[in-house]
Design a protein around this motif. Structure first.
Motif, PDB file in Angstrom:
ATOM      1  N   UNK A  79       0.823  -1.219   0.000  1.00 25.61           N
ATOM      2  CA  UNK A  79       0.000   0.000   0.000  1.00 25.61           C
ATOM      3  C   UNK A  79       0.852   1.262   0.000  1.00 25.61           C
ATOM      4  N   UNK A  80       1.802   1.347   0.913  1.00 32.42           N
ATOM      5  CA  UNK A  80       2.585   2.594   1.023  1.00 32.42           C
ATOM      6  C   UNK A  80       3.836   2.560   0.161  1.00 32.42           C
ATOM      7  N   UNK A  94       4.173   1.317  -2.857  1.00 28.53           N
ATOM      8  CA  UNK A  94       3.863   1.688  -4.245  1.00 28.53           C
ATOM      9  C   UNK A  94       3.652   3.190  -4.362  1.00 28.53           C
ATOM     10  N   UNK A  95       2.949   3.790  -3.409  1.00 28.48           N
ATOM     11  CA  UNK A  95       2.693   5.234  -3.504  1.00 28.48           C
ATOM     12  C   UNK A  95       3.979   6.027  -3.255  1.00 28.48           C
ATOM     13  N   UNK A 132       6.004   5.844  -6.417  1.00 25.03           N
ATOM     14  CA  UNK A 132       5.344   6.687  -7.416  1.00 25.03           C
ATOM     15  C   UNK A 132       5.587   8.163  -7.167  1.00 25.03           C
ATOM     16  N   UNK A 133       5.529   8.561  -5.896  1.00 28.04           N
ATOM     17  CA  UNK A 133       5.741   9.977  -5.561  1.00 28.04           C
ATOM     18  C   UNK A 133       7.184  10.391  -5.847  1.00 28.04           C
ATOM     19  N   UNK A 156       2.847  14.323   2.815  1.00 26.16           N
ATOM     20  CA  UNK A 156       1.675  15.016   2.267  1.00 26.16           C
ATOM     21  C   UNK A 156       1.237  14.386   0.942  1.00 26.16           C
ATOM     22  N   UNK A 157       2.216  13.984   0.147  1.00 26.87           N
ATOM     23  CA  UNK A 157       1.898  13.433  -1.174  1.00 26.87           C
ATOM     24  C   UNK A 157       1.212  12.068  -1.065  1.00 26.87           C
ATOM     25  N   UNK A 158       1.714  11.249  -0.138  1.00 21.74           N
ATOM     26  CA  UNK A 158       1.143   9.909   0.052  1.00 21.74           C
ATOM     27  C   UNK A 158       0.000  10.043   1.064  1.00 21.74           C
ATOM     28  N   UNK A 159      -1.110  10.502   0.579  1.00 22.90           N
ATOM     29  CA  UNK A 159      -2.270  10.873   1.398  1.00 22.90           C
ATOM     30  C   UNK A 159      -2.720   9.713   2.286  1.00 22.90           C
ATOM     31  N   UNK A 160      -2.681   9.936   3.618  1.00 22.42           N
ATOM     32  CA  UNK A 160      -3.192   8.928   4.539  1.00 22.42           C
ATOM     33  C   UNK A 160      -2.121   8.126   5.254  1.00 22.42           C
ATOM     34  N   UNK A 217      -3.167   8.397  -5.469  1.00 26.38           N
ATOM     35  CA  UNK A 217      -2.537   9.120  -4.367  1.00 26.38           C
ATOM     36  C   UNK A 217      -3.558   9.729  -3.413  1.00 26.38           C
ATOM     37  N   UNK A 236      -6.590   9.327  -0.935  1.00 28.22           N
ATOM     38  CA  UNK A 236      -7.063   8.169  -0.178  1.00 28.22           C
ATOM     39  C   UNK A 236      -8.537   7.885  -0.417  1.00 28.22           C
ATOM     40  N   UNK A 281      -7.552   3.397  -5.490  1.00 29.75           N
ATOM     41  CA  UNK A 281      -6.562   2.924  -4.532  1.00 29.75           C
ATOM     42  C   UNK A 281      -6.899   1.504  -4.077  1.00 29.75           C
TER      43      UNK A 281
END
Lengths: 133, 133
Positions: A30-31, A33-34, A37-38, A51-55, B14, B16, B21
């Motif tokens: 979950x995190x 991959x994001x 990507x970021x 901030x970019x990887x929301x949540x 990105x 949530x 996602x």
């Protein structure tokens, strides 16, 4: 005992003992991959990434970055500034993997209309079930 | 509140709140990714899949297949035989996504020598830490 057809390959994610399975999970988690990507867009500081990887929580992002750094996909650069500042960026290997990952992400994002239509059909055919999100 | 630079895109992993996602997680999850990869080689019955996806439990494989079927990536075909027999195969959409996923898997498998070398360097530089597997 599973017998994979590609036993001539040195690494095989289908085999549970193969270390490539853990790396695939770091990349596709979950995190993970994001985060990859970021960082593909450029180097980021920890709080920018958060901030970019929301949540994502601080703890999970920190664990994710450590796993990706250990696998040689992310480079951590402590800048000799005051206050100290840490930048994260992809290594060449991380860039290579992130490119494949982003192609997958874009494919999923680009086909979400079809996915959501499929979900509606599925749920309408099974109104008694409560599907997972 | 994260402000993604691609707000013109209808779906954004990105964010949530975006349903893409969850679909990405079904596709890239530990068992989802291996299930899609296995079915890319051809249709399989439940027990064939279970052998191929080394280490998956019956319950997890069943949940994984339901999520992928609901997202329109996997088609479940109950054959009118006695005893009844159920085949699973990729839909055209599932094939498209699985292709991207397999490119990523092959990239990871193909670079595992570099990943393992990076891990050794990382662990040698930090003998006091106990890294995650």
């Amino acid at each position: 005992m599973a017998t994979a057809p590609e036993q001539d390959l040195p690494y095989d994610v289908f085999s549970r003992a193969c270390p490539s399975r853990a790396t695939l999970e770091h990349v596709t988690g979950r995190w993970g991959s994001l985060t990859l990507g970021a960082l593909y867009e450029g180097s980021l500081r920890f709080n920018e990434l958060r901030r970019r990887v929301d949540g994502v929580s601080e703890k999970m992002l920190s664990q994710t970055l450590h796993a990706l750094e250990r696998d040689g996909l992310v480079h951590r650069e402590a800048q000799p500034t005051n206050p100290p500042r840490v930048d994260y960026e992809l290594t060449p290997l991380g860039r290579e993997v992130a490119e494949r990952l982003l192609a997958l992400i874009r494919s999923v994002e680009g086909r979400m209309d079809d996915v959501l239509a499929a979900r509606r059909r599925y749920d309408e055919a099974r109104p008694e079930e409560s599907p997972s999100p």
